[in-house]
Design a protein around this motif. Structure first.
Motif, PDB file in Angstrom:
ATOM      1  N   LYS A  30       0.799  -1.187   0.265  1.00  0.00           N
ATOM      2  CA  LYS A  30       0.109  -0.036  -0.093  1.00  0.00           C
ATOM      3  C   LYS A  30       0.902   1.217   0.048  1.00  0.00           C
ATOM      4  N   GLY A  31       2.308   1.085  -0.096  1.00  0.00           N
ATOM      5  CA  GLY A  31       3.080   2.150   0.131  1.00  0.00           C
ATOM      6  C   GLY A  31       3.103   2.978   1.382  1.00  0.00           C
ATOM      7  N   VAL A  32       2.496   2.402   2.324  1.00  0.00           N
ATOM      8  CA  VAL A  32       2.620   2.885   3.743  1.00  0.00           C
ATOM      9  C   VAL A  32       3.993   3.095   4.258  1.00  0.00           C
ATOM     10  N   ILE A  33       4.960   1.914   3.936  1.00  0.00           N
ATOM     11  CA  ILE A  33       5.969   2.082   4.456  1.00  0.00           C
ATOM     12  C   ILE A  33       7.105   1.625   3.269  1.00  0.00           C
ATOM     13  N   GLU A  34       8.261   1.861   3.443  1.00  0.00           N
ATOM     14  CA  GLU A  34       9.161   1.933   2.155  1.00  0.00           C
ATOM     15  C   GLU A  34      10.119   0.827   2.716  1.00  0.00           C
ATOM     16  N   GLY A  35      10.656  -0.047   1.812  1.00  0.00           N
ATOM     17  CA  GLY A  35      11.494  -1.088   2.073  1.00  0.00           C
ATOM     18  C   GLY A  35      12.787  -0.749   2.275  1.00  0.00           C
ATOM     19  N   SER A  36      13.578  -1.581   3.025  1.00  0.00           N
ATOM     20  CA  SER A  36      15.108  -1.320   3.203  1.00  0.00           C
ATOM     21  C   SER A  36      15.763  -2.598   3.255  1.00  0.00           C
ATOM     22  N   PRO A  37      17.047  -2.609   3.208  1.00  0.00           N
ATOM     23  CA  PRO A  37      17.737  -4.006   3.335  1.00  0.00           C
ATOM     24  C   PRO A  37      17.871  -4.598   4.637  1.00  0.00           C
ATOM     25  N   GLU A  38      17.577  -3.573   5.674  1.00  0.00           N
ATOM     26  CA  GLU A  38      17.366  -4.050   7.077  1.00  0.00           C
ATOM     27  C   GLU A  38      15.978  -4.752   7.248  1.00  0.00           C
ATOM     28  N   LEU A  39      14.812  -4.199   6.590  1.00  0.00           N
ATOM     29  CA  LEU A  39      13.617  -4.931   6.726  1.00  0.00           C
ATOM     30  C   LEU A  39      13.692  -6.300   5.805  1.00  0.00           C
ATOM     31  N   TYR A  40      14.081  -6.136   4.736  1.00  0.00           N
ATOM     32  CA  TYR A  40      14.038  -7.415   3.974  1.00  0.00           C
ATOM     33  C   TYR A  40      15.031  -8.513   4.573  1.00  0.00           C
ATOM     34  N   HIS A  41      15.743  -8.215   5.158  1.00  0.00           N
ATOM     35  CA  HIS A  41      16.649  -9.260   5.814  1.00  0.00           C
ATOM     36  C   HIS A  41      15.884  -9.810   7.179  1.00  0.00           C
ATOM     37  N   SER A  42      15.345  -8.926   7.752  1.00  0.00           N
ATOM     38  CA  SER A  42      14.315  -9.354   9.061  1.00  0.00           C
ATOM     39  C   SER A  42      13.228 -10.262   8.636  1.00  0.00           C
ATOM     40  N   LEU A  43      12.525  -9.816   7.440  1.00  0.00           N
ATOM     41  CA  LEU A  43      11.417 -10.838   6.701  1.00  0.00           C
ATOM     42  C   LEU A  43      12.159 -11.879   6.445  1.00  0.00           C
ATOM     43  N   HIS A  44      13.236 -12.069   5.825  1.00  0.00           N
ATOM     44  CA  HIS A  44      14.078 -13.292   5.270  1.00  0.00           C
ATOM     45  C   HIS A  44      14.374 -14.097   6.393  1.00  0.00           C
ATOM     46  N   GLN A  45      14.670 -13.578   7.748  1.00  0.00           N
ATOM     47  CA  GLN A  45      14.942 -14.357   8.862  1.00  0.00           C
ATOM     48  C   GLN A  45      13.653 -14.973   9.365  1.00  0.00           C
ATOM     49  N   GLU A  46      12.756 -14.214   9.404  1.00  0.00           N
ATOM     50  CA  GLU A  46      11.444 -14.614   9.833  1.00  0.00           C
ATOM     51  C   GLU A  46      10.745 -15.911   9.132  1.00  0.00           C
ATOM     52  N   ALA A  47      11.089 -15.686   7.762  1.00  0.00           N
ATOM     53  CA  ALA A  47      10.619 -16.759   6.749  1.00  0.00           C
ATOM     54  C   ALA A  47      11.303 -18.086   7.026  1.00  0.00           C
ATOM     55  N   LYS A  48      12.585 -17.881   7.398  1.00  0.00           N
ATOM     56  CA  LYS A  48      13.409 -18.925   7.595  1.00  0.00           C
ATOM     57  C   LYS A  48      13.160 -19.835   8.982  1.00  0.00           C
ATOM     58  N   ARG A  49      12.836 -18.915   9.729  1.00  0.00           N
ATOM     59  CA  ARG A  49      12.106 -19.213  10.928  1.00  0.00           C
ATOM     60  C   ARG A  49      10.863 -20.148  11.005  1.00  0.00           C
ATOM     61  N   ILE A  50       9.971 -19.751  10.041  1.00  0.00           N
ATOM     62  CA  ILE A  50       8.846 -20.335   9.658  1.00  0.00           C
ATOM     63  C   ILE A  50       9.200 -22.027   8.931  1.00  0.00           C
ATOM     64  N   THR A  51      10.254 -21.875   8.204  1.00  0.00           N
ATOM     65  CA  THR A  51      10.786 -23.028   7.741  1.00  0.00           C
ATOM     66  C   THR A  51      11.293 -23.969   8.432  1.00  0.00           C
ATOM     67  N   ALA A  52      11.972 -23.372   9.645  1.00  0.00           N
ATOM     68  CA  ALA A  52      12.606 -24.315  10.532  1.00  0.00           C
ATOM     69  C   ALA A  52      11.560 -25.059  11.469  1.00  0.00           C
ATOM     70  N   MET A  53      10.466 -24.144  11.583  1.00  0.00           N
ATOM     71  CA  MET A  53       9.391 -24.836  12.497  1.00  0.00           C
ATOM     72  C   MET A  53       8.635 -25.781  11.748  1.00  0.00           C
ATOM     73  N   MET A  54       8.422 -25.682  10.481  1.00  0.00           N
ATOM     74  CA  MET A  54       7.659 -26.715   9.632  1.00  0.00           C
ATOM     75  C   MET A  54       8.442 -27.918   9.610  1.00  0.00           C
ATOM     76  N   GLN A  55       9.968 -27.782   9.727  1.00  0.00           N
ATOM     77  CA  GLN A  55      10.861 -29.000   9.851  1.00  0.00           C
ATOM     78  C   GLN A  55      10.531 -29.604  10.974  1.00  0.00           C
ATOM     79  N   GLN A  56      10.472 -28.892  12.040  1.00  0.00           N
ATOM     80  CA  GLN A  56      10.458 -29.321  13.316  1.00  0.00           C
ATOM     81  C   GLN A  56       9.076 -30.168  13.425  1.00  0.00           C
TER      82      GLN A  56
END
Length: 222
Positions: A30-56
């Protein structure tokens, strides 16, 4: 019954990271916030955490057997970076609710299961936000002693009596039984956090004057 309990636990743990990702993606679309490398990194880490939980999900028969299960995949983790990443993931929600977070976390490299400790941090911060009542900021404090590292998440929140204080880490216990699981949680986050910390030979506790609640977990340095 054991399978159902395990699935309920996993569903609880998946809800928060998915909500974080959905919230940020909605804001970005919606353009309410702007992306940044830090934000994308955090989202990537969260996606990896979900993947790890699914493996668990494939590996863990039941959360109740966690006491006899070990975390073999430990690594040296900078705890201050883990805290900063966790706060970043909740920044969208914090801004929406106009809640401030103050962090005073000493740097320290700990030999831990990364996803497990991040899970604990996520649960504690999610609780602090979900039950936030007041004007003071949520504070995250970390300090190293000679033998251990202590990390606390504190803030003004719902009233917790002495009786509730002793029960709050029990599975499925909720402070306000009238709250639905959608609005008040399923009463699993703190119980799971306690199990994870105990697997690291640590401890977790609650200190409260009723309305200002401080959750502290302690991890041994060796």
């Amino acid at each position: 019954q054991k399978r159902n309990k395990m699935l309920t636990d996993m569903a609880h743990e998946l809800r928060t990271p998915l909500a974080n990702i959905n919230g940020y993606l909605e804001g970005l679309s919606k353009g309410v916030i702007e992306g940044s490398p830090e934000l994308y990194h955090s989202l990537h880490q969260e996606a990896k955490r979900i993947t790890a939980m699914m493996q668990q999900l494939h590996e863990v028969k039941e959360w109740d057997s966690l006491g006899g299960q070990s975390y073999p995949e430990r690594e040296m983790v900078e705890i201050s970076d883990l805290v900063a990443n966790c706060v970043q993931l909740f920044q969208w929600e914090l801004d929406n609710q106009k809640v401030k977070v103050v962090t005073e976390v000493e740097e320290s490299r700990l030999f831990v299961h990364r996803e497990g400790i991040q899970q604990v941090l996520t649960n504690l911060l999610q609780n602090a936000i979900q039950y936030y009542e007041g004007e003071e900021p949520i504070t995250i404090t970390g300090k190293q002693t000679e033998t251990a590292y202590q990390l606390s998440v504190a803030g003004p929140g719902s009233y917790i009596s002495e009786t509730e204080k002793t029960k709050i880490f029990e599975r499925f216990y909720r402070i306000d039984p009238s709250r639905s699981r959608e609005t008040g949680g399923s009463g699993l986050g703190l119980a799971i956090s306690k199990e994870i910390i105990e697997q690291h030979n640590g401890s977790v506790q609650l200190d409260t004057d009723g309305y200002h609640n401080t959750f502290t977990f302690t991890l041994p340095l060796s």
